[in-house]
Enzyme design. Structure first.
Site, PDB file in Angstrom:
ATOM      1  CE  LYS A   1      -4.180  -1.880   2.181  1.00 38.63           C
ATOM      2  NZ  LYS A   1      -3.845  -3.289   2.023  1.00 38.63           N
TER       3      LYS A   1
ATOM      4  CD  GLU B   1      -5.109   5.384   4.520  1.00 40.88           C
ATOM      5  OE1 GLU B   1      -4.279   5.433   3.597  1.00 40.88           O
ATOM      6  OE2 GLU B   1      -6.249   4.903   4.382  1.00 40.88           O
TER       7      GLU B   1
ATOM      8  CG  HIS C   1     -11.683  -1.668   8.784  1.00 36.57           C
ATOM      9  ND1 HIS C   1     -11.904  -0.335   8.515  1.00 36.57           N
ATOM     10  CD2 HIS C   1     -11.168  -1.721  10.043  1.00 36.57           C
ATOM     11  CE1 HIS C   1     -11.530   0.381   9.564  1.00 36.57           C
ATOM     12  NE2 HIS C   1     -11.095  -0.426  10.495  1.00 36.57           N
TER      13      HIS C   1
ATOM     14  NE  ARG D   1      -7.931  -9.711  -4.080  1.00 38.33           N
ATOM     15  CZ  ARG D   1      -9.046  -9.195  -3.579  1.00 38.33           C
ATOM     16  NH1 ARG D   1     -10.170  -9.311  -4.271  1.00 38.33           N
ATOM     17  NH2 ARG D   1      -9.054  -8.551  -2.436  1.00 38.33           N
TER      18      ARG D   1
END
Length: 611
Positions: free
Chosen positions: A116, A200, A235, A297
């Site tokens: 990431k 973040e 999440h 994917r």
């Protein structure tokens, strides 16, 4: 076109790929572990190869075994599905080096987008807007805590190799950062073999918007519009839809253009998803949508894109992998109607969504919509894999039509004896904020109690079930010109209940009946003296709620504990579950050690209640 295909996966996605391959005349090869010897995907394929013991690390995650199976069966190509090895660049390279066709992006693209932090930097360099945060190499906890303070709370800690909601922690204040970081790194290391994290800024009214993109080897890249995956629990996506509510044409053009730019930046080939986070506090606006990550994917939620575009994305994958150009140009793609998908899990919302393991004696998903599943009635749901048993996908002319159809199908579902989240999904679909498309990723967290399905059926359903158990005997309680009512004792999932019913509507004197309502199923049986009630921890006995591995023990024998204090952490079905003290007391018995495997119902801790 590819002529033979090995599917390096299991369950729903393996069955999904087999369906398209069969339609295209492609021979299919399945792989399976011990636990999946009689699985639907194994019986659906033209050929199947055993690749090892039940744990994924010994079977579905062993690339060498999968490549060997492809070679032994003469398979020309390998499709990885999603999860497992689907985003493993080393495996992709091994497939290609073995002379096989890899149905996926180039290994270099997987590597570029797989971490990431590196992906965000790459996107920033390509002019794609990214969320503010720290993506550096320094992983010292004290340094990361300083960076979090600079960014400003709340922040998200995210495993750079994470996905599927794992390796991610929301931290709302500085005092919680150290524990959250340790937990996130531990989960990331166990799930992905990489404990590296980034920090973040957490968007306070976040919406999860993602764009389906596709590239070929002829320089073409297109998007197939956006999906909204904002309804999440911890999440993990719960309900997905396409298109995104409130997305106007100008904002759609901007976000889809950014997604195509992101794909072009890594010379992307095949199916991929560019995920964005949007600040929805003022509606969807192009200047308040930022790149979050790329999934290299096919996504779990790809059916909603298929439903609104009329395209088969697995067919697109196979054609691109065969060297063909994309089946459609951008101007040939359009949105028709609305689609919505719900993920049906074998899990118990009443027990903190713990997975439900065992045999599906009854498996009857509701009708009126598309059902993608990897199980049939009589299948075994094991503790070794993700507990998703089906995806229900509804398509209609409007959002409300799709929503109503999906809720109706879930409401009509009858699955027993395993518990499912169907009732929870119905509640979510019917929540006023979801109906009105007032969406953000925190909706379920805020409204959790309101989304919990009822603990027992309604009185009418219970009365009908009690009547079905009745032998239609005498008319006790009869009064002239008044309805006949009897009151009797029954066991509802083992708990004694009293039900008023009409014996004149009696059935054949059954010993038990299933009561299905709102997507939930209960078993009603005749009451007998000595019938057992439900078990709880009121006596201080902390039992393992499911098979798993103990990954942390937070107490010691003889230690005093307070109500709600964490005792230990159990890892099962790729998730961490914390067991806590039910009351103040002392640890009288401790049968748990880090790394130990435990069975369901095993006594882990015994607490003596404080006087």
């Amino acid at each position: 076109m590819i002529q033979s295909l090995l599917i390096a996966n299991r369950g729903e996605i393996a069955c999904r790929i087999i369906r398209t391959a069969r339609r295209l005349g492609i021979r299919t090869v399945a792989v399976y572990s011990d636990a999946d010897a009689d699985a639907l995907h194994v019986r659906s394929a033209d050929e199947a190869v055993h690749i090892g013991p039940s744990p994924a690390r010994d079977s579905y995650l062993v690339g060498e075994k999968i490549i060997a199976a492809a070679k032994a069966t003469g398979a020309e190509a390998i499709h990885p599905g999603y999860g497992f090895l689907s985003e493993n660049a080393e495996f992709a390279r091994g497939v290609i080096d073995a002379g096989l066709v890899w149905v996926g992006p180039d290994p270099a693209s997987i590597t570029a987008m797989g971490l990431k932090d590196a992906a965000k930097q790459l996107m920033s360099d390509a002019g794609v807007p990214v969320t503010p945060g720290y993506m550096g190499e320094n992983q010292d906890p004290a340094f990361l805590a300083q960076e979090a303070a600079k960014i400003g709370y709340p922040v998200l800690i995210k495993a750079v190799a994470g996905g599927g909601g794992k390796g991610m922690r929301l931290v709302e204040k500085a005092g919680d950062f150290a524990d959250a970081l340790a937990s996130c790194q531990r989960e990331a290391s166990a799930s992905f073999g990489n404990a590296h994290v980034l920090i973040e800024k957490y968007i306070l009214s976040p919406r999860h918007i993602e764009v389906q993109i596709f590239g070929d080897r002829h320089g073409n890249v297109v998007h197939l519009f956006e999906r909204d995956c904002s309804l999440q629990r911890r999440h993990q996506k719960v309900i997905e839809e396409a298109p995104a509510p409130g997305m106007d044409a100008r904002t759609r053009a901007a976000v889809c253009r950014a997604a195509v730019d992101a794909a072009k930046a890594v010379d992307y080939v095949g199916a991929g998803t560019i995920e964005f986070i949007a600040d929805g506090s003022e509606g969807l606006r192009a200047d308040r949508i930022w790149f979050m990550e790329m999934n290299t994917r096919l996504q779990v939620e790809h059916p909603v894109t298929e439903e609104i575009t009329g395209q088969d994305l697995v067919e697109w994958q196979l054609r691109v992998a065969s060297g063909e150009p994309l089946p459609k140009r951008q101007e040939e793609l359009s949105i028709t109607g609305w689609a919505m998908e719900a993920r049906l899990y074998a899990e118990d919302p009443a027990r903190g969504f713990l997975p439900s393991i065992g045999t599906l004696d009854t498996f009857e998903p509701g009708g009126g919509c598309r059902i993608d599943t990897g199980v049939q009635q009589g299948a075994e749901i094991s503790p070794f894999y993700d507990p998703m048993i089906a995806k229900l996908i509804a398509h209609g002319p409007t959002r409300d039509a799709a929503r109503s159809a999906l809720a109706g199908a879930l409401d009509d579902s009858a699955i027993w004896p395993l518990k499912t989240n169907a009732g929870f999904l119905v509640k979510a679909l019917e929540h006023p904020d979801f109906v009105a498309a007032r969406l953000d990723t925190g909706l379920i967290g805020r409204e959790g109690d309101a989304l919990m399905p009822p603990a027992r059926p309604g009185e009418e359903a219970l009365a009908d079930a009690a009547a079905a158990l009745s032998r239609g005997g005498g008319l006790a309680g009869f009064r002239l010109n008044a309805p006949v009512r009897m009151t009797g004792s029954f066991l509802l999932d083992g708990e004694e209940v009293t039900i008023a019913y009409d014996p004149r509507e009696g059935g054949e004197g059954a010993e038990e009946v299933l009561v299905a309502e709102g997507g939930q199923v209960w078993r009603l049986t005749r009451w007998r003296a000595g019938g057992a009630g439900g078990a709880d921890a009121s006596d201080g006995a902390i039992l393992s709620p499911m098979p798993g591995r103990i990954i942390a023990v937070a107490v010691a024998a003889g230690e005093k504990v307070i109500k709600g204090q964490k005792l230990l952490t159990l890892e099962a079905m790729k998730m961490e579950h914390s067991l806590v003290a039910p009351f103040d007391g002392t640890i009288a018995e401790l049968n748990a050690s880090e790394g130990a495997q435990v069975s369901e119902g095993a006594l882990l801790v015994k607490i003596e209640k404080a006087e």
